[in-house]
Design a protein around this motif. Structure first.
Motif, mmCIF file in Angstrom:
data_model
loop_
_atom_site.group_PDB
_atom_site.id
_atom_site.type_symbol
_atom_site.label_atom_id
_atom_site.label_comp_id
_atom_site.label_asym_id
_atom_site.label_seq_id
_atom_site.Cartn_x
_atom_site.Cartn_y
_atom_site.Cartn_z
ATOM 1 N N GLU A 34 1.210 -1.205 -0.138
ATOM 2 C CA GLU A 34 -0.293 0.353 0.328
ATOM 3 C C GLU A 34 1.070 0.888 0.450
ATOM 4 O O GLU A 34 1.501 1.158 1.063
ATOM 5 C CB GLU A 34 -0.718 -0.041 0.896
ATOM 6 C CG GLU A 34 -1.468 1.396 1.867
ATOM 7 C CD GLU A 34 -2.431 1.616 0.381
ATOM 8 O OE1 GLU A 34 -2.971 1.358 -0.197
ATOM 9 O OE2 GLU A 34 -2.754 3.488 -0.028
ATOM 10 N N ARG A 134 -9.961 12.396 -0.994
ATOM 11 C CA ARG A 134 -9.772 10.640 -0.984
ATOM 12 C C ARG A 134 -9.741 9.604 -0.215
ATOM 13 O O ARG A 134 -10.344 8.955 0.589
ATOM 14 C CB ARG A 134 -9.408 10.943 -2.441
ATOM 15 C CG ARG A 134 -9.147 8.799 -3.031
ATOM 16 C CD ARG A 134 -10.469 8.763 -3.946
ATOM 17 N NE ARG A 134 -10.243 7.057 -3.638
ATOM 18 C CZ ARG A 134 -11.485 6.810 -4.321
ATOM 19 N NH1 ARG A 134 -12.544 6.953 -4.728
ATOM 20 N NH2 ARG A 134 -11.384 5.314 -4.510
ATOM 21 N N ASP A 281 -12.903 0.237 -7.077
ATOM 22 C CA ASP A 281 -12.785 1.131 -7.774
ATOM 23 C C ASP A 281 -11.746 1.339 -8.877
ATOM 24 O O ASP A 281 -11.999 1.770 -10.110
ATOM 25 C CB ASP A 281 -12.709 2.877 -6.855
ATOM 26 C CG ASP A 281 -13.131 2.907 -5.958
ATOM 27 O OD1 ASP A 281 -14.345 2.372 -5.910
ATOM 28 O OD2 ASP A 281 -13.443 3.860 -5.796
HETATM 29 P P1 FAD Z 1 -9.620 2.950 -3.047
HETATM 30 O O1 FAD Z 1 -9.922 3.236 -1.553
HETATM 31 O O2 FAD Z 1 -8.857 4.698 -3.563
HETATM 32 O O3 FAD Z 1 -7.773 2.216 -1.559
HETATM 33 C C1 FAD Z 1 -6.976 2.193 -3.512
HETATM 34 C C2 FAD Z 1 -5.258 1.633 -2.327
HETATM 35 O O4 FAD Z 1 -4.493 1.481 -3.522
HETATM 36 C C3 FAD Z 1 -4.533 3.403 -2.473
HETATM 37 O O5 FAD Z 1 -4.706 3.368 -0.850
HETATM 38 C C4 FAD Z 1 -3.411 3.345 -2.991
HETATM 39 O O6 FAD Z 1 -2.478 4.485 -1.955
HETATM 40 C C5 FAD Z 1 -3.396 2.142 -3.170
HETATM 41 N N1 FAD Z 1 -2.297 1.774 -4.974
HETATM 42 C C6 FAD Z 1 -2.596 2.867 -5.875
HETATM 43 N N2 FAD Z 1 -1.483 2.243 -6.476
HETATM 44 C C7 FAD Z 1 -0.490 1.832 -5.964
HETATM 45 C C8 FAD Z 1 0.827 1.030 -6.543
HETATM 46 N N3 FAD Z 1 0.655 1.521 -7.563
HETATM 47 N N4 FAD Z 1 1.515 0.452 -5.113
HETATM 48 C C9 FAD Z 1 0.995 0.797 -4.055
HETATM 49 N N5 FAD Z 1 -0.607 0.957 -3.794
HETATM 50 C C10 FAD Z 1 -0.963 1.191 -4.560
HETATM 51 N N6 FAD Z 1 -18.345 4.714 -1.089
HETATM 52 C C11 FAD Z 1 -20.278 3.804 -0.908
HETATM 53 O O7 FAD Z 1 -20.580 2.475 -0.465
HETATM 54 N N7 FAD Z 1 -20.363 4.209 0.012
HETATM 55 C C12 FAD Z 1 -20.324 5.940 1.141
HETATM 56 O O8 FAD Z 1 -21.306 6.286 1.951
HETATM 57 C C13 FAD Z 1 -19.127 6.029 0.717
HETATM 58 N N8 FAD Z 1 -18.560 7.308 0.686
HETATM 59 C C14 FAD Z 1 -17.462 7.718 0.315
HETATM 60 C C15 FAD Z 1 -16.907 9.063 1.005
HETATM 61 C C16 FAD Z 1 -15.550 9.518 0.829
HETATM 62 C C17 FAD Z 1 -15.434 10.760 1.410
HETATM 63 C C18 FAD Z 1 -14.972 8.878 0.229
HETATM 64 C C19 FAD Z 1 -13.813 10.048 -0.584
HETATM 65 C C20 FAD Z 1 -15.934 7.327 -0.328
HETATM 66 C C21 FAD Z 1 -16.752 7.165 -0.698
HETATM 67 N N9 FAD Z 1 -17.316 6.142 -0.708
HETATM 68 C C22 FAD Z 1 -18.704 5.700 -0.845
HETATM 69 C C23 FAD Z 1 -16.408 5.242 -2.283
HETATM 70 C C24 FAD Z 1 -15.205 4.378 -1.767
HETATM 71 O O9 FAD Z 1 -14.828 4.379 -0.663
HETATM 72 C C25 FAD Z 1 -14.503 2.976 -2.474
HETATM 73 O O10 FAD Z 1 -15.404 2.289 -3.546
HETATM 74 C C26 FAD Z 1 -14.109 2.741 -1.428
HETATM 75 O O11 FAD Z 1 -13.018 3.207 -0.770
HETATM 76 C C27 FAD Z 1 -13.037 1.689 -2.936
HETATM 77 O O12 FAD Z 1 -11.890 1.189 -2.371
HETATM 78 P P2 FAD Z 1 -10.640 0.637 -3.164
HETATM 79 O O13 FAD Z 1 -10.370 -0.176 -2.449
HETATM 80 O O14 FAD Z 1 -10.947 0.216 -4.826
HETATM 81 O O15 FAD Z 1 -10.209 2.122 -3.766
#
Ligand code: FAD
Ligand code: NAD
Length: 443
Positions: A34, A134, A281
């Protein structure tokens, strides 16, 4: 040596994939890299930390690195995967703390790199006092910025803009919400936007719609937002103008993207490359109403996709069944829930669609404290097939949306909705549930 699973990204999609894979197959070596300093947290809670309702960011953490380690999952925060060779199944990792690069190998790889904020092409966004929301680091920066701030402008009246407008007001800030389109939540039909605007204004938020932001003025620190409708003096600006998937690493290694620009996968979250999966995402879903790939960057979707990838990697049967586009959020006293297609979206997609919009209540009219509740139903003319809908309520009444989401998942019709045996008691619903009243009108 056991098989090795490497997960890139440790928030919702990545943490779910890692935990599930290890649980299902304890012989797997599971490693998570991460880039940021935080893993396994609910970004969805960030607005409520900003408002002060949740006292600390740490409360959002689902599982600490220590808990993961106890489970046998190795977590490396501050580690960025900078390159992957899918032929050799090797990867290059940069350790931001130590400032060194090293190699690792994998048998299975999960790309869970998430999404990042879209920064609008407006002069002045690079200045101090301009924020996005974010990550936990963004939350930390905004919490610091809130100390001493009096006036904030938020660009974008989508999900983040609407939730954070409330948070900033709860912190006592003057808030101006600047939306490019003609209403808040412009991806949904106008009645919902009007209810939202009224609620925001009732709580002291200045809502400017149909406004073009020309520049963020300041001498290195933002002082004002210059717009087509006038100038807004500010201490801080939040850019909440949408997000895009982090696909750079995937593209560099030859992973195919789908028509939405996010990673294309099958129902087992497999990408086009052998041994490489995607979740969260950064990945597409299949939309069950539109019957085509769709990008729905939401936390519950990320968790389900991650869990599916983890199961498949561990050798278990699993499939992610797709989405219908259900979402819910809170704006002061209103809960707004939507599923499927708005009327505008359905017409754009070429459906012969129509809608009904009704006002009812969340309890019997005689029950003390019952509140108004609104339902929109979008359906196809002729077939009566349900295409989408919205429920706006004060309180938990908006979760009625789940009955509609279940019908959309199965391709249900207005008649199917009318036939449902929904719950009734005076504190919770009128004797004719508002969904049924809307269905009767749609018939
Ligand atoms: P992310 O949360 O974007 O995490 C991806 C991680 O990958 C990041 O930490 C990044 O640092 C890491 N990364 C990227 N590239 C690399 C690399 N090359 N090497 C190592 N690490 C890397 N969704 C809902 O369903 N209901 C809600 O009420 C809701 N509220 C939200 C409120 C806010 C303020 C926000 C910002 C989002 C909200 N969401 C909500 C959306 C939800 O938070 C996201 O859909 C979710 O966080 C997606 O998770 P993820 O793991 O796919 O991506
Ligand atoms: P969004 O797509 O929901 O809203 C962006 C808004 O910014 C739109 O209304 C758009 O018209 C407007 N906009 C774009 N450019 C603009 C400009 N130059 N000036 C003024 N307005 C402009 O995106 P978001 O609010 O940034 O949220 C990002 C993602 O976070 C969402 O897509 C969602 O996946 C997730 N999220 C979900 C929830 C929830 O489900 N409760 C809550 C918060 C965040």
């Amino acid at each position: 040596m056991g098989e090795r699973l490497v997960v890139v990204g440790g928030v919702a999609g990545g943490a779910s994939a890692a935990a599930k894979a290890k649980r299902e197959n304890p012989d797997l070596e599971v490693v998570v890299y991460e880039r940021s300093g935080w893993v396994s947290y609910g970004a969805c809670g960030l607005p409520y930390v900003l408002s002060g309702e949740i006292p600390r960011l740490e409360k959002l953490v689902a599982r600490t690195p220590e808990e993961f380690r106890k489970q046998g999952v190795e977590i490396h925060a501050h580690h960025e995967v900078v390159d992957v060779d899918p032929e050799l199944r090797t990867l290059t990792v940069f350790d931001h703390k130590e400032g060194r690069t090293f190699q690792d190998r994998y048998d299975h790889l999960v790309l869970a790199t998430g999404a990042r904020p879209l920064i609008p092409p407006i002069p002045g966004t690079e200045q101090r006092g301009v924020y996005t929301l974010r990550s936990m680091e963004d939350g930390e920066a905004l919490l610091r910025a809130l100390e001493g701030a009096k006036r904030a402008a938020i660009l974008g009246a989508g999900y983040i803009g609407l939730e954070v407008a409330e948070a900033f007001r709860k912190r006592g800030l003057e808030v101006t919400l600047l939306e490019l389109k003609d209403r808040p939540l412009p991806h949904w039909d106008g009645e919902v936007g009007s209810l939202l605007k009224e609620e925001l204004e009732r709580h002291g938020v200045e809502v400017w719609t149909g406004v073009r932001v020309k520049a963020l003025r300041g001498q290195g620190r933002v002082e004002a937002v210059e717009t087509s409708e006038g100038v807004v003096p500010v201490d801080l600006v939040l850019l909440a103008t949408g997000i895009k998937p982090n696909t750079l690493l995937a593209q560099a290694m030859g992973v195919a993207l789908g028509p939405t620009g996010a990673i294309a996968t099958d129902e087992g979250m497999r990408t086009n490359l052998e041994g490489v999966y995607a979740a969260g995402d950064v990945a597409e879903s299949f939309h069950r109403v539109l019957k085509r790939p769709y990008w729905l960057p939401l936390g519950d979707v990320a968790n389900k996709q991650g869990r599916t990838a983890g199961s498949v990697i561990a050798g278990k049967e699993a499939r992610f069944a797709g989405v219908v586009g259900t979402a819910i959020f809170k704006a002061f006293g209103l809960a707004v829930a939507t599923t499927g297609l708005s009327l505008e979206a359905a017409l754009e997609e070429g459906f012969q669609a129509r809608k009904v919009f009704i006002q009812s209540r969340d309890g019997a009219h005689y029950y003390p404290g019952s509140q108004p509740l609104w339902v929109e139903l979008v359906h196809e003319e002729g077939t009566g097939r349900l295409l989408g809908g919205a429920v706006v309520a004060r309180g938990h009444g908006a979760l009625r949306i789940d009955a509609l989401a279940a019908l959309l998942h199965r391709g249900g019709t207005v008649e199917d909705l009318l036939a449902l045996d929904l719950a009734y008691a005076p504190p919770y619903s009128p004797v004719w549930d508002p969904l049924l009243i809307a269905a009767q009108q749609a018939r």
